[in-house]
Design an enzyme around this catalytic site. Structure first.
Site, PDB file in Angstrom:
ATOM      1  N   HIS A  42       7.201  57.442  65.735  1.00  0.00           N
ATOM      2  CA  HIS A  42       6.346  58.554  65.250  1.00  0.00           C
ATOM      3  C   HIS A  42       6.753  58.695  63.965  1.00  0.00           C
ATOM      4  O   HIS A  42       7.401  59.224  63.688  1.00  0.00           O
ATOM      5  CB  HIS A  42       6.275  59.455  65.578  1.00  0.00           C
ATOM      6  CG  HIS A  42       4.443  60.274  65.477  1.00  0.00           C
ATOM      7  ND1 HIS A  42       4.411  61.243  63.938  1.00  0.00           N
ATOM      8  CD2 HIS A  42       3.706  60.339  66.410  1.00  0.00           C
ATOM      9  CE1 HIS A  42       3.177  61.713  63.966  1.00  0.00           C
ATOM     10  NE2 HIS A  42       2.249  61.133  64.830  1.00  0.00           N
ATOM     11  N   ASP A  75       0.753  58.200  73.469  1.00  0.00           N
ATOM     12  CA  ASP A  75       0.010  57.448  73.351  1.00  0.00           C
ATOM     13  C   ASP A  75       0.955  57.033  74.544  1.00  0.00           C
ATOM     14  O   ASP A  75      -0.195  55.850  75.572  1.00  0.00           O
ATOM     15  CB  ASP A  75      -0.664  56.285  72.256  1.00  0.00           C
ATOM     16  CG  ASP A  75      -1.463  56.706  71.043  1.00  0.00           C
ATOM     17  OD1 ASP A  75      -2.185  56.867  71.295  1.00  0.00           O
ATOM     18  OD2 ASP A  75      -1.427  56.211  70.000  1.00  0.00           O
TER      19      ASP A  75
HETATM   20  N1  ACO Z   1       9.811  49.875  68.875  1.00  0.00           N
HETATM   21  C1  ACO Z   1      10.388  49.359  68.186  1.00  0.00           C
HETATM   22  N2  ACO Z   1      11.495  49.826  67.179  1.00  0.00           N
HETATM   23  C2  ACO Z   1      10.755  50.856  66.293  1.00  0.00           C
HETATM   24  C3  ACO Z   1       9.486  51.030  66.728  1.00  0.00           C
HETATM   25  C4  ACO Z   1       8.750  50.555  68.187  1.00  0.00           C
HETATM   26  N3  ACO Z   1       7.515  51.049  68.670  1.00  0.00           N
HETATM   27  N4  ACO Z   1       8.896  52.488  66.381  1.00  0.00           N
HETATM   28  C5  ACO Z   1       9.760  51.735  64.889  1.00  0.00           C
HETATM   29  N5  ACO Z   1      10.830  51.426  64.966  1.00  0.00           N
HETATM   30  C6  ACO Z   1      11.271  50.771  63.875  1.00  0.00           C
HETATM   31  C7  ACO Z   1      11.822  50.400  62.713  1.00  0.00           C
HETATM   32  O1  ACO Z   1      11.031  48.887  63.780  1.00  0.00           O
HETATM   33  C8  ACO Z   1      12.160  51.341  61.873  1.00  0.00           C
HETATM   34  O2  ACO Z   1      13.521  50.301  62.281  1.00  0.00           O
HETATM   35  P1  ACO Z   1      14.937  49.830  60.702  1.00  0.00           P
HETATM   36  O3  ACO Z   1      15.321  51.384  60.550  1.00  0.00           O
HETATM   37  O4  ACO Z   1      15.493  49.059  61.554  1.00  0.00           O
HETATM   38  O5  ACO Z   1      13.743  49.196  60.267  1.00  0.00           O
HETATM   39  C9  ACO Z   1      12.708  52.873  61.989  1.00  0.00           C
HETATM   40  O6  ACO Z   1      12.338  52.108  63.476  1.00  0.00           O
HETATM   41  C10 ACO Z   1      11.758  53.610  61.332  1.00  0.00           C
HETATM   42  O7  ACO Z   1      10.519  52.837  61.515  1.00  0.00           O
HETATM   43  P2  ACO Z   1       9.506  52.573  60.298  1.00  0.00           P
HETATM   44  O8  ACO Z   1       8.317  51.849  61.129  1.00  0.00           O
HETATM   45  O9  ACO Z   1       9.731  52.835  59.260  1.00  0.00           O
HETATM   46  O10 ACO Z   1       8.283  54.184  61.190  1.00  0.00           O
HETATM   47  P3  ACO Z   1       7.216  54.646  60.742  1.00  0.00           P
HETATM   48  O11 ACO Z   1       7.451  55.889  60.484  1.00  0.00           O
HETATM   49  O12 ACO Z   1       6.649  53.675  59.179  1.00  0.00           O
HETATM   50  O13 ACO Z   1       6.037  53.988  61.785  1.00  0.00           O
HETATM   51  C11 ACO Z   1       4.376  53.708  64.001  1.00  0.00           C
HETATM   52  C12 ACO Z   1       5.688  54.658  62.855  1.00  0.00           C
HETATM   53  C13 ACO Z   1       3.662  53.633  62.872  1.00  0.00           C
HETATM   54  C14 ACO Z   1       4.351  55.333  65.041  1.00  0.00           C
HETATM   55  C15 ACO Z   1       5.757  52.640  65.014  1.00  0.00           C
HETATM   56  O14 ACO Z   1       6.732  53.967  65.186  1.00  0.00           O
HETATM   57  C16 ACO Z   1       5.075  52.251  65.080  1.00  0.00           C
HETATM   58  O15 ACO Z   1       4.641  51.087  65.390  1.00  0.00           O
HETATM   59  N6  ACO Z   1       5.449  52.802  66.408  1.00  0.00           N
HETATM   60  C17 ACO Z   1       4.307  52.123  67.938  1.00  0.00           C
HETATM   61  C18 ACO Z   1       2.969  51.766  67.718  1.00  0.00           C
HETATM   62  C19 ACO Z   1       2.547  53.572  68.133  1.00  0.00           C
HETATM   63  O16 ACO Z   1       3.428  53.456  69.795  1.00  0.00           O
HETATM   64  N7  ACO Z   1       2.156  54.215  67.491  1.00  0.00           N
HETATM   65  C20 ACO Z   1       1.039  55.494  68.159  1.00  0.00           C
HETATM   66  C21 ACO Z   1       1.561  56.533  66.770  1.00  0.00           C
HETATM   67  S1  ACO Z   1       1.097  57.952  67.455  1.00  0.00           S
HETATM   68  C22 ACO Z   1      -0.281  58.175  66.909  1.00  0.00           C
HETATM   69  O17 ACO Z   1      -1.561  57.102  66.052  1.00  0.00           O
HETATM   70  C23 ACO Z   1      -1.999  58.596  67.346  1.00  0.00           C
END
Ligand code: ACO
Length: 436
Positions: A311, A368
């Site tokens: 998140h 979720d």
């Molecule tokens: N699985 C694997 N790796 C992940 C995940 C995941 N679910 N989420 C983040 N990471 C990793 C990224 O690849 C990144 O790695 P790095 O530092 O090596 O490049 C690091 O963790 C930071 O992640 P970001 O993408 O920079 O985080 P951001 O804040 O931009 O994105 C998000 C947040 C979109 C929720 C992301 O965690 C994600 O895509 N999660 C899966 C989708 C999801 O569950 N979305 C629902 C969110 S809650 C809502 O909207 C109701």
């Protein structure tokens, strides 16, 4: 707008020119640097890809402390609302800023009931969609279409009508969602029953037969109502920021929230609840115990992510996920359901929370991760999951719309950019253009 200045300043030295920027502080000691005059004073703007460090507004609706895993609506902890409140009461709280008195609650409930029916002509709009249309596309279009039946809506000055439009939208989003589900299955539409409460009425419209009402089990109604409460607001997330962006141009309430539905549809946002179930079903089908999927999710080139994890704001367990996980266990036990996806989800959670990749990045289950398993137990089809999220989020969107509408100093939202395209070049007539 509340005065949030502290009298303190931060100094910024840009190429030898030093300017002082006011430090601001919110109710919960969140601090920020007010850069409103930065460009005027220096010619510089800030660059913040994805807005991770940008406060776009002052807001008094919802407070989140992502490091501690705290979520409060109008100051009230989500845990208390989940235990003691209902979706309708929580909706009132979010929109009007306080818990309703008995009389206020009665009036609000009446408005919801009086406005639950769509204009009859709206039924014809449903005919135009192919049976394969995603319900989020239908929902967004229909909210906008529904707005067309209320001409007063287009006049921003008619604030005296806000309460009716807000109630109409909360009530009708549920009716539209149920109608679109029935249409997609080729089933006759079931009209709302004025004697039913909000969530029971939604289940009735979804699942009743023409000659036999759906049997409303209290634990089912309660579980769905809880899901709505937990989704009701989440400060400046992608869809709410979209609603505020559209509202800042003084677009009407229906148009602004229809835009929010589109943003919510994305799999990185509300669409994740559907994506989680698809992921868990794939893992189940493949016979993986979860470990292969976790390994793939850690690999950047795999195109896989552990959906329902991570998140932007929470760097701790999402408090909503904690509540939903408990509710999920309770509901499945009450309904005597043994869903293999719940076991897989729990194994994935355990595996991820003890894996350095997820630990170092502070990736925890979000709202979720378990909500889809509850919705499956309620027989809600997967493609409707994000629609349910939208029904729950509607009061939050309306509360944020109201904040913009009530702010006499509100300006249109209009970020800037750092341009990286071609420098000045000139128009070339088509016959003189070179291939490639
Ligand atoms: N699985 C694997 N790796 C992940 C995940 C995941 N679910 N989420 C983040 N990471 C990793 C990224 O690849 C990144 O790695 P790095 O530092 O090596 O490049 C690091 O963790 C930071 O992640 P970001 O993408 O920079 O985080 P951001 O804040 O931009 O994105 C998000 C947040 C979109 C929720 C992301 O965690 C994600 O895509 N999660 C899966 C989708 C999801 O569950 N979305 C629902 C969110 S809650 C809502 O909207 C109701």
């Amino acid at each position: 707008m509340t005065d949030i200045t502290t009298g303190k300043t931060a100094k910024l030295d840009i190429e030898g020119k030093v300017i002082e920027l006011p430090i601001v502080e919110g109710t919960e000691q969140e601090r920020g640097v007010d850069i409103s005059n930065l460009r005027a004073a220096t010619g510089y703007i800030t660059l913040d890809d994805g807005y991770g460090n940008t406060g776009s507004c002052q807001s008094s609706v919802t407070f989140i402390d992502g490091d501690k895993g705290i979520l409060r609506y109008r100051g009230i902890p989500i845990e208390e609302l989940a235990e003691k409140s209902t979706f309708v009461e929580t909706a009132y709280l979010l929109i009007y800023g306080h818990l309703p008195t008995k009389a206020e609650f009665q009036r609000f409930s009446q408005l919801l009931t009086q406005n639950e029916n769509l204009h009859e002509d709206m039924k014809y709009h449903f005919e135009g969609f192919p049976s394969t249309a995603h319900p989020m596309a239908i929902l967004s279009s229909m909210i906008n279409a529904s707005g067309c039946f209320y001409p007063g809506l287009l006049e921003q000055t008619r604030r005296d009508e806000f309460a009716v439009h807000a109630a109409r939208l909360i009530s009708q989003v549920r009716t539209i969602a149920a109608f679109s589900y029935r249409k997609s299955r080729g089933m006759p539409i079931i009209y709302p029953k004025p004697t039913y409460k909000y969530t029971a009425n939604f289940l009735h419209m979804l699942f009743s037969d023409v000659y036999q009402d759906y049997e409303l089990r209290p634990e089912v109604v309660h579980a769905l109502d809880l899901i709505f409460v937990l989704h009701a607001d989440h400060e400046q997330n992608c869809s709410t920021s979209t609603v505020r962006m559209v509202a800042s141009a003084q677009a009407n309430l229906f148009a602004s929230t229809a835009a929010g539905v589109c943003a919510l549809w994305g799999p990185l946002h509300g669409g994740a609840n559907q994506a989680v179930i698809e992921m868990l079903s794939d893992i189940h089908r493949s016979g993986d115990n979860g470990s292969r999927f976790i390994a793939a999710a850690k690999e950047k080139g795999s195109g896989k992510k552990l959906m329902g994890f991570g998140h932007r704001v929470y760097k701790n367990y999402d408090p909503r996920a904690r509540i939903i996980k408990k509710a999920c266990d309770k509901l499945l036990a009450a309904l005597n359901i043994n869903d293999p996806l719940l076991g897989i989800a729990k194994r994935l959670e355990e595996g991820a929370l003890s894996d350095p990749y997820f630990v170092e990045r502070k990736l925890y289950p979000n709202v979720d991760f378990y909500s889809g398993i509850i919705m499956r137990a309620l027989n809600i089809p997967t493609e409707m999951f994000t629609v349910l999220f939208a029904i729950g989020r509607m009061p939050g969107w309306i509360a944020h719309f109201k904040e913009i509408q009530d702010d006499t100093k509100a300006r249109i939202y209009r970020p800037r950019q750092i341009y990286v395209g071609p420098p000045l070049n000139h128009y070339v007539p088509i016959e003189e253009r070179r291939v490639g």
